[in-house]
Design an enzyme around this catalytic site. Structure first.
Site, PDB file in Angstrom:
ATOM      1  CG  HIS A 233      51.367  31.550  38.263  1.00  0.00           C
ATOM      2  ND1 HIS A 233      50.323  32.770  38.233  1.00  0.00           N
ATOM      3  CD2 HIS A 233      50.663  31.035  39.211  1.00  0.00           C
ATOM      4  CE1 HIS A 233      49.311  32.305  39.005  1.00  0.00           C
ATOM      5  NE2 HIS A 233      49.357  31.123  39.544  1.00  0.00           N
TER       6      HIS A 233
ATOM      7  NE  ARG B 208      44.901  33.964  36.382  1.00  0.00           N
ATOM      8  CZ  ARG B 208      45.426  32.890  36.131  1.00  0.00           C
ATOM      9  NH1 ARG B 208      44.870  32.183  35.152  1.00  0.00           N
ATOM     10  NH2 ARG B 208      46.447  32.168  36.676  1.00  0.00           N
TER      11      ARG B 208
ATOM     12  CB  VAL C  43      49.655  22.389  47.005  1.00  0.00           C
ATOM     13  CG1 VAL C  43      48.037  22.420  46.413  1.00  0.00           C
ATOM     14  CG2 VAL C  43      49.837  22.444  48.499  1.00  0.00           C
TER      15      VAL C  43
END
Length: 660
Positions: A257, A273, A411
């Site tokens: 990441h 971001r 997720v």
């Protein structure tokens, strides 16, 4: 001998495990969940930024649908994904968001009218439609054409986990906390459950089940710097490996990441971001447009991480006593936005850095974040080698991420895969395949084998220390099997990891109690983690190309001719020091989206021999069906809906795409 019988055993109490268990329980099957920690402390809670689903609610999401989400995901995977599985996922994701809303997830919502946002470093006014008022809101994320990521401020995983955990409680699904699966009970062709250790008492129990599901999350802790929780050690993959027959897929595909806070590596969400935050170097220069002028900070994660490290290599990093880093600037978002939509980021920065991100830049550097690989399954989530063994979520290679996943798709995968795999588990049991006479002798042998391993550790006079070996492994993985890889580094990593694996067989313990003994736990977990680490390093060494998050500096081109295939690793002999690698080809002629350019860097890759022919077929079919319903075109290109459980088939409605 203590034996607990159930229809379905789920190993892992995060979102994927909970949702799969709910699916099976609703179909009438007794289900037990095993969890190292209370479920609401699972690593799923750490997901901050959001969940991708093509709702098309916000103005910047207009025109979004399953086709766009599909293309983004396949390109993001660098054509390593199973495209039928991606189709299953993108079709089900909107249904999952709406189900979660009904279960109490307080999704951030659209407010009609004008609002100011930051796009490309500038304030822009966008107008939300009246028809969208009150619907689930979405933010921008990397690698996507549309704003698609549904969110709950920056506590999305927390909100989802609490809602799904509460639903499992409502369904009266027992969760056996502080228990750990040590091995799967199997006969070489069929899985019958697991041998489980009570972490408090040390007691071994056989959990015997008709269907067993691994949902243990990722393997980040084989690395030194990771955004993963301390319980994310890849044990689910190790359980499958140690059967000797089940395979793990694409373990070399490890995502870093871009914005782990430096030096701790704790995640600050991509939502920073997505909401308009910028990456800056030591001079305060915004450097991403120099490398990726189109997507800039919102290029795919693997790309941004590499660009950041390249920029540091060129002497543009910020010097500190802990090493070099770059800056994440979210000050331009304003305090009100940060305190409303990035509250968790603010708390992390204040607690771990002493930084107020509304006033100061955040020191960041890429950190290991996600494991695309895992237990290899078919589209139903079942192992192809071990009947009755399923996997879901990050622990599985289902395979919807290929060699790189998009932010917000993980997720989403937890609940979507949980929904789908839960139904297929019930279908498996409904079909009668789950019915079997489970051999009592096999249960006894499995318990005795694990008891023997623990006793050997407790009685060992070996001189090696488990914690020292674990730290060495983590350092090797970070230094030699990181964002940039070379043959020389990988050869050294494999050799050193093999040496550590041999040393781990000579571990001696200072504390010899068989109960709450953290040293014993570290010892047997480290032995398993080393096998997972070797699958990562050996797979990376063998794959002489660059694809997605796997980047070989000595082989920088993607090579579809030789490497458009999935790595499968097994560990047939427990005394082996290396996995056995095999490969599974991806069939270009069945792809809806044939391999091409991802949209980043140079168009520098080697085509598969079948790509031009398949691309021609796809183009011709689209021209022939010009004007036809998009669903009909998609069905003609690559049928998939028949693969979904019946209850999840059917179209998704949007403001601009009403149901007939």
């Amino acid at each position: 001998m203590k034996v607990i019988y159930t229809d379905v055993l789920v190993i892992g109490g995060g979102l994927a495990g909970l949702r799969a268990a709910i699916g099976a329980k609703r179909r009438g099957y007794d289900t037990i969940i095993l969890s190292l920690v209370p479920p609401k402390r699972s690593h799923s809670a750490a997901a901050q930024g959001g969940m991708q689903a093509s709702l098309g609610n916000v103005s910047k999401g207009q025109g979004d649908n399953e086709d766009v989400h599909f293309e983004d995901t396949v390109k993001g995977s660098d054509w390593g994904a199973d495209q039928q599985v991606v189709r299953m996922f993108v079709n089900t994701a909107p249904k999952a968001v709406r189900e979660l809303a009904a279960w109490g997830v307080p999704w951030s919502r659209v407010r009609q009218g004008d609002r100011q946002v930051i796009i490309n470093g500038e304030k822009v006014t966008i107008t939300e439609r009246k028809e969208a008022h009150g619907l689930v809101a979405q933010r921008d994320f990397g690698g996507t054409k549309k704003w698609r990521t549904c969110y709950v401020s920056d506590g999305t995983g927390h909100a989802m986990l609490f809602a799904v955990s509460d639903k499992a409680i409502a369904e009266q699904i027992p969760v056996h906390e502080r228990t750990e699966a040590l091995a799967l009970i199997h006969d070489g062709s069929r899985c019958y459950g697991a041998v489980v250790r009570d972490l408090i008492s040390g007691e071994l129990v056989a959990y015997v089940a008709k269907a067993t599901t691994i949902a243990t999350g990722g393997a980040g802790r084989v690395y030194q710097v990771t955004t993963n929780a301390v319980i994310c050690e890849g044990i689910g993959s190790a359980l499958a490996l140690e059967t000797g027959v089940a395979s793990v897929g694409n373990m070399e595909a490890v995502q870093f990441h871009p914005t782990g806070i430096f030096p701790a590596g704790i995640l600050v969400t991509e939502g920073c971001r997505g909401d308009g935050g910028l990456l800056r170097d030591a001079k305060g220069h915004r450097f991403m447009p120099d490398y990726e002028p189109e997507k800039k900070e919102l290029a795919s994660r693997d790309v941004v991480s590499r660009r950041m490290e390249e920029h540091i290599r060129r002497g543009n990093g910020v010097q500190s006593r802990f090493g070099e880093h770059l800056w994440l600037d979210i000050t331009l978002l304003g305090r009100a936005h940060i305190e409303r939509n990035l509250r968790e980021v603010k708390e992390i920065c204040e607690s771990f850095l002493g930084v107020d991100p509304a006033e100061q830049w955040i020191p960041v550097r890429p950190a290991q974040h996600y494991t695309m690989g895992g237990v290899r399954t078919d589209h139903t989530g079942q192992s192809r080698a071990l009947k009755g063994l399923f996997a879901a979520g990050e622990a599985a290679c289902w395979d919807m991420h290929g060699f790189n996943r998009l932010g917000g798709n993980s997720v989403a995968e937890t609940v979507v895969a949980g929904m789908i795999v839960g139904e297929f588990i019930a279908d498996y049991l409904d079909s009668g395949q789950g019915d079997a006479d489970i051999p009592l002798a096999l249960i006894k042998e499995s318990l005795a084998a694990e008891r023997g391993k623990l006793d050997a550790l407790l009685k060992s006079t070996g001189k090696e220390q488990a914690d020292a070996i674990k730290v060495e492994m983590q350092q090797i993985m970070t230094r030699k099997v990181g964002i940039f890889r070379t043959g020389k580094d990988l050869e050294e990593a494999v050799a050193k990891l093999q040496e550590l694996l041999l040393r781990s067989r000579n571990i001696g313990l200072r504390y010899r109690i068989d109960g709450p003994n953290p040293e014993l736990v570290t010892a047997y977990r480290t032995q398993k983690m080393l096998k997972v680490a070797l699958c990562v390093a050996a797979g990376a060494l063998a794959r002489t190309e660059s694809r997605g998050a796997h980047f070989r500096e000595d082989f920088p081109r993607r090579d579809d001719t030789n490497w458009l295939r999935r790595t499968l690793a097994t560990w047939p002999n427990p005394m082996d020091t290396m996995p056995t690698l095999q490969y599974e080809a991806l069939d270009v002629m069945k792809m809806e989206l044939p391999p091409g350019w991802r949209g980043y860097g140079n168009k520098d890759y080697v085509d598969h021999p079948d790509t031009p022919r398949r691309a021609g077929e796809v183009t011709a079919l689209r021209e022939r069906m010009n004007g036809a319903d998009r669903h009909a075109v998609q069905e003609a290109l690559m049928p998939y809906e028949h693969l979904l459980p019946e209850r999840f088939r059917g179209r998704n409605e949007r403001i601009d795409e009403r149901m007939p």
